[in-house]
Design a protein around this motif. Structure first.
Motif, PDB file in Angstrom:
ATOM      1  N   GLN A 184      -5.719  10.563   6.500  1.00  0.00           N
ATOM      2  CA  GLN A 184      -6.705   9.614   5.705  1.00  0.00           C
ATOM      3  C   GLN A 184      -6.074   8.481   5.441  1.00  0.00           C
ATOM      4  O   GLN A 184      -6.402   7.428   5.524  1.00  0.00           O
ATOM      5  N   SER A 185      -4.813   8.518   4.817  1.00  0.00           N
ATOM      6  CA  SER A 185      -4.140   7.298   4.427  1.00  0.00           C
ATOM      7  C   SER A 185      -3.520   6.514   5.626  1.00  0.00           C
ATOM      8  O   SER A 185      -3.662   5.355   5.488  1.00  0.00           O
ATOM      9  N   LEU A 210       2.324   4.850   0.375  1.00  0.00           N
ATOM     10  CA  LEU A 210       2.035   5.941   1.362  1.00  0.00           C
ATOM     11  C   LEU A 210       2.898   6.951   0.956  1.00  0.00           C
ATOM     12  O   LEU A 210       3.919   6.965   0.409  1.00  0.00           O
ATOM     13  N   SER A 211       2.360   8.428   0.910  1.00  0.00           N
ATOM     14  CA  SER A 211       3.299   9.492   0.730  1.00  0.00           C
ATOM     15  C   SER A 211       3.726   9.786   2.215  1.00  0.00           C
ATOM     16  O   SER A 211       3.317   9.235   3.074  1.00  0.00           O
ATOM     17  N   THR A 246       3.131  10.962   5.831  1.00  0.00           N
ATOM     18  CA  THR A 246       1.662  10.528   5.433  1.00  0.00           C
ATOM     19  C   THR A 246       0.551  11.328   6.085  1.00  0.00           C
ATOM     20  O   THR A 246       0.980  12.459   6.786  1.00  0.00           O
ATOM     21  N   LEU A 293      -4.974   2.724   5.983  1.00  0.00           N
ATOM     22  CA  LEU A 293      -4.183   1.440   5.941  1.00  0.00           C
ATOM     23  C   LEU A 293      -4.493   0.718   7.293  1.00  0.00           C
ATOM     24  O   LEU A 293      -4.709  -0.482   7.283  1.00  0.00           O
ATOM     25  N   SER A 304       6.828   1.580   1.566  1.00  0.00           N
ATOM     26  CA  SER A 304       5.604   1.470   1.691  1.00  0.00           C
ATOM     27  C   SER A 304       5.315  -0.061   2.412  1.00  0.00           C
ATOM     28  O   SER A 304       6.067  -0.928   2.413  1.00  0.00           O
ATOM     29  N   THR A 339       0.827  -1.433   0.040  1.00  0.00           N
ATOM     30  CA  THR A 339       0.008  -0.173   0.054  1.00  0.00           C
ATOM     31  C   THR A 339       1.019   1.234  -0.100  1.00  0.00           C
ATOM     32  O   THR A 339       1.621   1.465   1.040  1.00  0.00           O
TER      33      THR A 339
END
Length: 435
Positions: free
Chosen positions: A13-14, A6-7, A10, A18, A62, A4
């Protein structure tokens, strides 16, 4: 393997998405979301004399779902050196999650819990919630916030009151893929009058040359009269950035013993801290590090005295080769009211090259009169008189220098509580000093 993306840093929301995708309990989803939001507002930690913001701190990778194995023989070779099918009381994390664990029936029957932290959050949520991010606060800085949002795998070790665990418990935390996030969080709880020894190895395989970040948080809660011995050997490859924060909270007459070996080949920020909260609480910390090539290391050991008659002792020994840099900080803080406290510290740096740099910074912060505190610090080259003395006894110059270095590191090496781990530490030292 599914991953998944991830920016980094992070966002709420993300992080929450997750956590939900992993089936985490709602309280943990919320904690991760809050931490992700904090990460956006806070600054990176600022260790003494070392600007870590020049490091590639955002290479956190990630999340990658881990695939469990049923036998130690299926583990990567770097782990198999440390674990066989006969090894009891062991837990292995590979990249973003736990893949193997084993606890003896005898310890399980005594109520000892030794599992990965993600499983513990699901199966022992009420217990974990009492401790998670209580010693290492998620709002300390960007690193702790990011870690609270993104940690994975990890270890939960719980020892009930009056239980003495005679055998050491061991974790191997490994990275084999520079793109996968590797962020173990370790929580150790020793209830009153219990005793336990825990040792972990942080290792890498196949990630050479690639940039990756290992960010780890360790929280240890030492109950009244309890003893926790915590040993750790870190040996990550050159591309690795190791950011490890360790915190212990020690109650009345409790004791924490740290043995930390920072033997990475890449950039290292290691911060180990004991909060001596209880009366008669004690902390003993022994730290070694070896730097080579153009490695940068920031090693901080800290004791904060709150309880009466609390005692701390810290010994740090660093060996610097080539053009490596080490900033070694020892911080003893005695708070107002901590009467009869005694804080001692020694930092010694041995330099094997004119280009190597080592700084030893003993820092005493004392707000109480009726206390004892002392420090010793030295930075120097190998003593040539000792070399000549050994050479006069027929030992080659190279062997003489090696003997002196081993003698310099011995006070820490001999403290490692597990024979196999101590032997492994000696092999790692040999490799770093030869290479």
């Amino acid at each position: 393997m599914s991953s998944t993306q991830l920016s980094t840093p992070t966002d709420r929301q993300s992080a929450e998405a997750l956590a939900r995708a992993k089936g985490e309990p709602e309280w943990l989803v919320a904690l991760r979301g809050e931490a992700a939001e904090l990460a956006a507002t806070l600054g990176w930690p600022k260790p003494e004399k070392m600007n870590i913001e020049k490091w590639n701190l955002t290479a956190v990778g990630s999340y990658e779902k881990a695939n469990a194995v049923t036998s130690a023989s299926e583990l990567p070779s770097v782990v198999r050196e440390l674990v066989t099918n006969d090894t009891d009381n062991v837990l292995v994390q590979q990249n973003s999650g736990a893949v193997y664990s084993k606890l003896s029936a005898e310890l399980s029957a005594k109520g000892v819990i030794f599992t990965d932290l993600e499983t513990a959050c699901r199966e022992h949520g009420d217990l974990v919630q009492k401790y998670l991010f209580k010693a290492l606060k998620k709002d300390e800085d960007k690193l702790t916030a990011l870690h609270a949002a993104l940690w994975n795998g990890g270890v939960f070790l719980y020892v009930p009151r009056n239980v003495e665990v005679e055998v050491p418990l061991q974790a191997i935390l490994s990275t084999t893929n520079a793109d996968a996030s590797f962020a173990p969080h370790i929580v150790i709880v020793a209830e009153s009058n219990s005793r336990v020894t825990y040792v972990d190895n942080v290792v890498s395989e196949g990630a050479a040359g690639e940039s990756y970040v290992h960010h780890a948080g360790i929280e240890i809660f030492v109950g009244p009269g309890a003893l926790v011995r915590f040993g750790s050997i870190h040996q990550l490859s050159e591309g690795g950035i190791d950011l490890t924060l360790r915190r212990a909270v020690v109650e009345n007459d409790g004791r924490i013993e740290w043995v930390i070996s920072d033997l990475n080949d890449g950039a290292t920020m290691s911060d180990t801290s004991s909060l001596l909260k209880g009366n008669g609480s004690t902390s003993d910390a022994k730290v070694i590090s070896i730097g080579k090539n153009s490695q940068q290391m920031s090693i901080t050991t800290r004791a904060v005295h709150i309880g009466l008659s609390s005692e701390s002792d810290m010994i740090t020994r660093a060996v610097m080769k080539d053009s490596a840099t080490a900033i070694i900080n020892g911080i003893t803080k005695i708070e107002k009211g901590a009467t009869k406290a005694n804080g001692q510290q020694t930092e010694r740096v041995l330099m094997l090259s004119p280009k190597a740099r080592g700084d030893a910074n003993p820092i005493l912060l004392i707000d109480e009169d009726d206390v004892k505190a002392g420090h010793a610090a030295s930075v120097g080259q190998v003593n040539q008189e000792q070399v000549y003395y050994l050479m006069s006894r027929g030992i080659s110059k190279q062997d003489a220098e090696r003997l002196i270095i081993y003698g310099f590191l011995t006070p820490v090496v001999t403290e490692i509580p597990i024979d196999a781990v101590r032997e492994q530490l000696e092999r790692v030292l040999e490799r770093k000093l030869e290479g």
